[in-house]
Write an enzyme that holds these catalytic residues in place. Structure first.
Site, PDB file in Angstrom:
ATOM      1  N   ASP A  41      -1.085  -1.343  -3.861  1.00 50.38           N
ATOM      2  CA  ASP A  41      -2.412  -1.781  -3.536  1.00 50.38           C
ATOM      3  C   ASP A  41      -3.306  -0.307  -3.126  1.00 50.38           C
ATOM      4  OD1 ASP A  41      -4.778  -3.087  -2.269  1.00 50.38           O
ATOM      5  OD2 ASP A  41      -3.933  -3.267  -0.189  1.00 50.38           O
ATOM      6  N   HIS A  78     -12.620  -3.212   4.818  1.00 50.59           N
ATOM      7  CA  HIS A  78     -11.236  -3.482   5.379  1.00 50.59           C
ATOM      8  C   HIS A  78     -11.298  -3.503   7.086  1.00 50.59           C
ATOM      9  CE1 HIS A  78      -9.666  -1.402   1.626  1.00 50.59           C
ATOM     10  NE2 HIS A  78      -9.312  -2.403   1.540  1.00 50.59           N
ATOM     11  N   GLY A  79     -10.216  -4.359   7.588  1.00 54.93           N
ATOM     12  CA  GLY A  79      -9.972  -4.244   8.863  1.00 54.93           C
ATOM     13  C   GLY A  79     -10.566  -5.556   9.543  1.00 54.93           C
ATOM     14  N   SER A  88       0.620  -1.218   0.002  1.00 53.28           N
ATOM     15  CA  SER A  88       0.074   0.053   0.095  1.00 53.28           C
ATOM     16  C   SER A  88       0.963   1.289   0.043  1.00 53.28           C
ATOM     17  CB  SER A  88      -0.861   0.074   1.352  1.00 53.28           C
ATOM     18  OG  SER A  88      -0.026   0.169   2.409  1.00 53.28           O
TER      19      SER A  88
HETATM   20  P1  13P Z   1      -8.561  -6.975   4.763  1.00 54.05           P
HETATM   21  O1  13P Z   1      -8.423  -5.863   5.631  1.00 54.05           O
HETATM   22  O2  13P Z   1     -10.064  -7.521   4.998  1.00 54.05           O
HETATM   23  O3  13P Z   1      -7.287  -7.794   4.882  1.00 54.05           O
HETATM   24  O4  13P Z   1      -8.308  -6.245   3.581  1.00 54.05           O
HETATM   25  C1  13P Z   1      -7.082  -6.194   2.842  1.00 54.05           C
HETATM   26  C2  13P Z   1      -7.324  -5.500   1.488  1.00 54.05           C
HETATM   27  O5  13P Z   1      -8.377  -5.240   1.066  1.00 54.05           O
HETATM   28  C3  13P Z   1      -5.862  -4.983   0.965  1.00 54.05           C
HETATM   29  O6  13P Z   1      -6.539  -4.172  -0.131  1.00 54.05           O
HETATM   30  O1  G3H Z   2      -6.200  -1.996   2.162  1.00 50.18           O
HETATM   31  C1  G3H Z   2      -5.704  -1.399   3.163  1.00 50.18           C
HETATM   32  C2  G3H Z   2      -4.528  -2.660   3.292  1.00 50.18           C
HETATM   33  O2  G3H Z   2      -4.777  -3.378   4.463  1.00 50.18           O
HETATM   34  C3  G3H Z   2      -3.276  -1.795   3.717  1.00 50.18           C
HETATM   35  O3  G3H Z   2      -3.406  -1.230   4.704  1.00 50.18           O
HETATM   36  O4  G3H Z   2      -2.978   1.202   4.123  1.00 50.18           O
HETATM   37  O5  G3H Z   2      -2.574   0.294   6.725  1.00 50.18           O
HETATM   38  O6  G3H Z   2      -1.203  -0.230   4.740  1.00 50.18           O
HETATM   39  P1  G3H Z   2      -2.383   0.147   5.071  1.00 50.18           P
HETATM   40 ZN    ZN Z   3      -8.236  -3.140  -0.101  1.00 52.97          ZN
END
Ligand code: 13P
Ligand code: G3H
Ligand code: ZN
Length: 307
Positions: free
Chosen positions: A82, A180-181, A50
């Site tokens: 990402d 997410h999360g 990311s």
């Molecule tokens: P999670 O937070 O469910 O692991 O999703 C990760 C994600 O979508 C990264 O792009």
């Molecule tokens: O989609 C998000 C990923 O889990 C990456 O998370 O932005 O905290 O690196 P981050």
């Molecule tokens: Zn994502």
């Protein structure tokens, strides 16, 4: 072997109806854990970084580590940006050597999202770098939400067809009710499979499930057994994940599960080995635990044995 584009990996998954894991890294420990799982399962992998990961470790460092591991391996590996939020992030990733990018302009209206995505496709296509985009917003959808509210958040399949045809992207992340999360659902874990089926029917390209972590019980139990508090976290159960793959998901993004697993094991080590001063004795077992969690996940995704 050299890094490949994620398109190369996902086209096969799309043809054969399985999914490949995109696992997030910020450091060497997660990267090695992912490679261990991939080697042992003989599974292709997408290493995801990311903007936060790039800020933490640097794009060149993430590329150099991934390339070093990939060169020693026979597994197909892609390095993917990402949630790139703008053109500058995409350019940083390309310059470092990433083989795939996501441009996430999903917070803009359709036309603006399309315009930004097209710019990225125009840059990436001639370089053989694959492009992912997102439509809709990643937000959990509760049962009692109105149809209008649902439509406002989740992907519109007709728009998806138009978007894919006009932009030339290689794969698409449709919002179908994940987030997410670690806190995805208050009640039952439900995704909008009808919408997903329509998007697949209308686009035929590989589809991506973001926010796909499952918060597996063994890792969350260990996390809490050793003093952590996950406050009732809930992910996408394995059977729901399998159904999503059946209807066309080919890339399953996973970060949270790896984080929980790693820190669950770190917590255990801290609690049981209080005089340890060698970080390798703490991180080593945590990496192995992450590998176990990923191997279990690869079997669910159907990518084991596909490398
Ligand atoms: P999670 O937070 O469910 O692991 O999703 C990760 C994600 O979508 C990264 O792009
Ligand atoms: O989609 C998000 C990923 O889990 C990456 O998370 O932005 O905290 O690196 P981050
Ligand atoms: Zn994502």
């Amino acid at each position: 072997m050299p890094l490949v584009s994620a398109k190369e990996i996902l086209d096969d998954a799309n043809k054969k109806n399985y999914a490949v894991g995109a696992f997030n890294i910020n450091d060497m420990e997660f990267l090695k854990a992912i490679f261990s799982a991939a080697e042992s399962e003989k599974a292709p992998i997408i290493i995801a970084a990311s903007e936060g990961a790039i800020k933490y470790a640097g794009a060149e460092m993430l590329y150099a580590m991934t390339k070093t591991m990939a060169d020693k391996s026979k597994i197909p590996v892609a390095l993917h940006l990402d949630h790139g939020s703008n053109l500058n992030s995409v350019l940083i990733a390309i310059k470092a050597g990433f083989t795939s990018v996501m441009i996430d302009a999903s917070h803009y209206l359709f036309e603006e999202n399309l315009k930004i995505t097209k710019q990225v496709v125009n840059i990436c296509k001639p370089l053989g770098i694959s492009v992912e985009a997102e439509l809709g917003r990643l937000k959990g959808i509760e049962d009692n939400v109105s149809v209008a509210d649902r439509d406002a958040v989740l992907i519109n399949p007709a728009e998806a067809k138009d978007f894919v045809e006009s932009s030339g992207i290689d794969f698409l992340a449709p919002a179908i009710g994940t987030s997410h999360g670690a806190f995805k659902f208050k009640g039952e874990a439900k995704l909008d499979f009808e919408r997903l089926k329509k998007v697949k029917e209308l686009t035929h390209i590989p589809l991506v499930l973001h926010g796909a972590s499952s918060v597996p019980e063994r890792a969350s139990k260990k996390f809490e057994e050793f003093g952590g508090d996950l406050k009732g976290a809930k992910g996408v159960p394995f059977d729901v994940l399998k159904e999503a793959i059946k209807y066309g998901i080919n890339k399953v993004n996973t970060d949270t599960d790896l984080r929980i697993a790693f820190l669950a094991k770190v917590r255990e080590s801290f609690a049981t080995d209080k005089s340890q001063i060698d970080p390798r004795k703490i991180f080593g077992p945590a990496m192995e635990y992450v590998t176990d969690v990923i191997k279990e996940r690869m079997k669910i995704l159907g990518c084991s044995g596909k490398a």
